[in-house]
Design a protein around this motif. Structure first.
Motif, mmCIF file in Angstrom:
data_model
loop_
_atom_site.group_PDB
_atom_site.id
_atom_site.type_symbol
_atom_site.label_atom_id
_atom_site.label_comp_id
_atom_site.label_asym_id
_atom_site.label_seq_id
_atom_site.Cartn_x
_atom_site.Cartn_y
_atom_site.Cartn_z
ATOM 1 N N GLY A 202 -36.405 -26.339 30.426
ATOM 2 C CA GLY A 202 -37.606 -27.267 29.357
ATOM 3 C C GLY A 202 -37.596 -28.231 30.252
ATOM 4 N N LEU A 203 -36.199 -28.334 31.541
ATOM 5 C CA LEU A 203 -36.300 -29.637 32.126
ATOM 6 C C LEU A 203 -38.203 -29.736 33.170
ATOM 7 C CD1 LEU A 203 -33.180 -30.629 33.292
ATOM 8 C CD2 LEU A 203 -35.874 -32.670 30.943
ATOM 9 N N HIS A 204 -38.396 -28.103 33.332
ATOM 10 C CA HIS A 204 -39.226 -27.459 34.209
ATOM 11 C C HIS A 204 -40.581 -27.738 34.119
ATOM 12 C CE1 HIS A 204 -42.043 -24.789 37.069
ATOM 13 N NE2 HIS A 204 -41.865 -24.332 35.578
ATOM 14 N N PHE A 205 -40.687 -27.237 32.523
ATOM 15 C CA PHE A 205 -41.790 -27.217 31.636
ATOM 16 C C PHE A 205 -41.838 -29.052 31.201
ATOM 17 C CE2 PHE A 205 -41.583 -22.792 31.724
ATOM 18 C CZ PHE A 205 -42.274 -22.129 31.958
ATOM 19 N N GLY A 206 -40.806 -29.690 30.904
ATOM 20 C CA GLY A 206 -41.578 -31.004 30.976
ATOM 21 C C GLY A 206 -41.748 -31.496 32.318
ATOM 22 N N ALA A 207 -41.158 -31.301 33.138
ATOM 23 C CA ALA A 207 -42.699 -32.361 33.961
ATOM 24 C C ALA A 207 -43.699 -31.523 34.585
ATOM 25 C CB ALA A 207 -41.364 -31.702 35.299
ATOM 26 N N LEU A 208 -43.995 -30.293 34.389
ATOM 27 C CA LEU A 208 -45.563 -29.932 34.564
ATOM 28 C C LEU A 208 -45.641 -30.478 33.388
ATOM 29 C CD1 LEU A 208 -44.834 -25.812 35.257
ATOM 30 C CD2 LEU A 208 -45.208 -27.486 36.521
ATOM 31 N N ALA A 209 -45.064 -30.879 32.498
ATOM 32 C CA ALA A 209 -46.644 -31.589 31.451
ATOM 33 C C ALA A 209 -46.627 -33.009 31.830
ATOM 34 C CB ALA A 209 -46.262 -31.887 29.847
ATOM 35 N N GLU B 25 -38.866 -36.192 23.584
ATOM 36 C CA GLU B 25 -37.836 -35.689 22.504
ATOM 37 C C GLU B 25 -36.537 -34.911 23.667
ATOM 38 O OE1 GLU B 25 -37.737 -35.390 18.243
ATOM 39 O OE2 GLU B 25 -38.927 -37.083 18.192
ATOM 40 N N THR B 26 -37.347 -33.499 23.743
ATOM 41 C CA THR B 26 -37.029 -32.460 24.225
ATOM 42 C C THR B 26 -35.612 -32.889 25.479
ATOM 43 O OG1 THR B 26 -38.511 -30.670 22.774
ATOM 44 C CG2 THR B 26 -37.452 -30.242 24.775
ATOM 45 N N LEU B 27 -37.386 -33.883 26.144
ATOM 46 C CA LEU B 27 -36.745 -33.487 27.525
ATOM 47 C C LEU B 27 -35.018 -35.146 27.302
ATOM 48 C CD1 LEU B 27 -39.873 -35.375 29.535
ATOM 49 C CD2 LEU B 27 -38.855 -33.321 29.963
ATOM 50 N N ALA B 28 -35.688 -35.745 26.813
ATOM 51 C CA ALA B 28 -33.888 -36.256 26.455
ATOM 52 C C ALA B 28 -32.514 -35.233 26.120
ATOM 53 C CB ALA B 28 -33.780 -37.125 25.501
ATOM 54 N N GLN B 29 -33.153 -34.090 25.133
ATOM 55 C CA GLN B 29 -32.340 -33.021 25.079
ATOM 56 C C GLN B 29 -31.315 -32.559 25.939
ATOM 57 O OE1 GLN B 29 -33.766 -31.651 21.866
ATOM 58 N NE2 GLN B 29 -32.896 -33.281 20.124
ATOM 59 N N HIS B 30 -32.231 -32.102 27.235
ATOM 60 C CA HIS B 30 -32.523 -31.409 28.207
ATOM 61 C C HIS B 30 -31.621 -32.113 28.447
ATOM 62 C CE1 HIS B 30 -34.324 -27.838 26.516
ATOM 63 N NE2 HIS B 30 -35.120 -28.063 26.885
ATOM 64 N N LEU B 31 -31.473 -33.683 29.384
ATOM 65 C CA LEU B 31 -31.415 -33.752 30.490
ATOM 66 C C LEU B 31 -29.613 -33.980 30.007
ATOM 67 C CD1 LEU B 31 -33.318 -36.556 32.230
ATOM 68 C CD2 LEU B 31 -32.315 -34.703 33.285
#
Length: 170
Positions: free
Chosen positions: A71-78, A128-134
């Motif tokens: 999730g963090l990988h795809f969040g960073a790409l976005a 929201e997803t980034l915060a959850q994944h971290l």
């Protein structure tokens, strides 16, 4: 026929040993999760149109050991794609947040089968997803076996594949 000097055969062997072997594991020598991530996220949020569309995967297999890292990988790409179109005031805030996620790039996450389907979601969902994944990575061991290769749910038989198939794994 003359034989090469005895040390010549050793050189190719040493070169092979020096090349890193691709691994399916991602490990960190230190805890990569910053305690200041929330502050960077909070600085960025007021600057964003919260209905701004970003592409995120829709068919990754749930995996208790890998999902947060993926999730963090795809969040960073976005966020990286957003940085490409950001203005001069927004760009430093995005760079600051991306700096908090730089450790994910060290994993060299791949989609060798090209199975990841992307769907458009609001940037507010991404944040929201980034915060959850971290949060999911905090307090975990720093060893992520089997997480370098993405795993996806197969497309359902008889269902048209409407997701965009693009290699956005890194």
């Amino acid at each position: 026929m003359d034989s090469p000097p005895s040390g010549c055969a050793l050189v190719p062997l040493l070169l092979l040993l020096a090349v890193p072997i691709p691994s399916s594991c991602c490990s960190f020598a230190f805890n990569p999760v910053s305690s200041t991530f929330s502050a960077h996220l909070n600085k960025l949020t007021p600057w964003l149109l919260l209905d701004y569309p970003v592409a995120m995967p829709s068919n990754l297999e749930p995996d208790s050991g890998c999902s947060d890292l993926w999730g963090l990988h795809f969040g960073a790409l976005a966020l990286q794609r957003m940085l490409g179109v950001a203005g001069k005031d927004l760009a430093p805030l995005l760079r600051s947040l991306l700096a908090q996620l730089h450790f994910v790039a060290d994993c060299h996450i791949q989609d060798p089968q090209g199975c990841v389907r992307l769907e458009m979601v609001n940037v507010s969902q991404l944040l929201e997803t980034l915060a959850q994944h971290l949060g999911g990575l905090q307090g975990r061991p720093l060893h992520f076996p089997g997480c370098v290769r993405l795993r996806c749910h197969p497309a359902l038989t008889g269902t048209p594949d409407t997701g965009a198939r693009r290699d956005l794994s890194g």
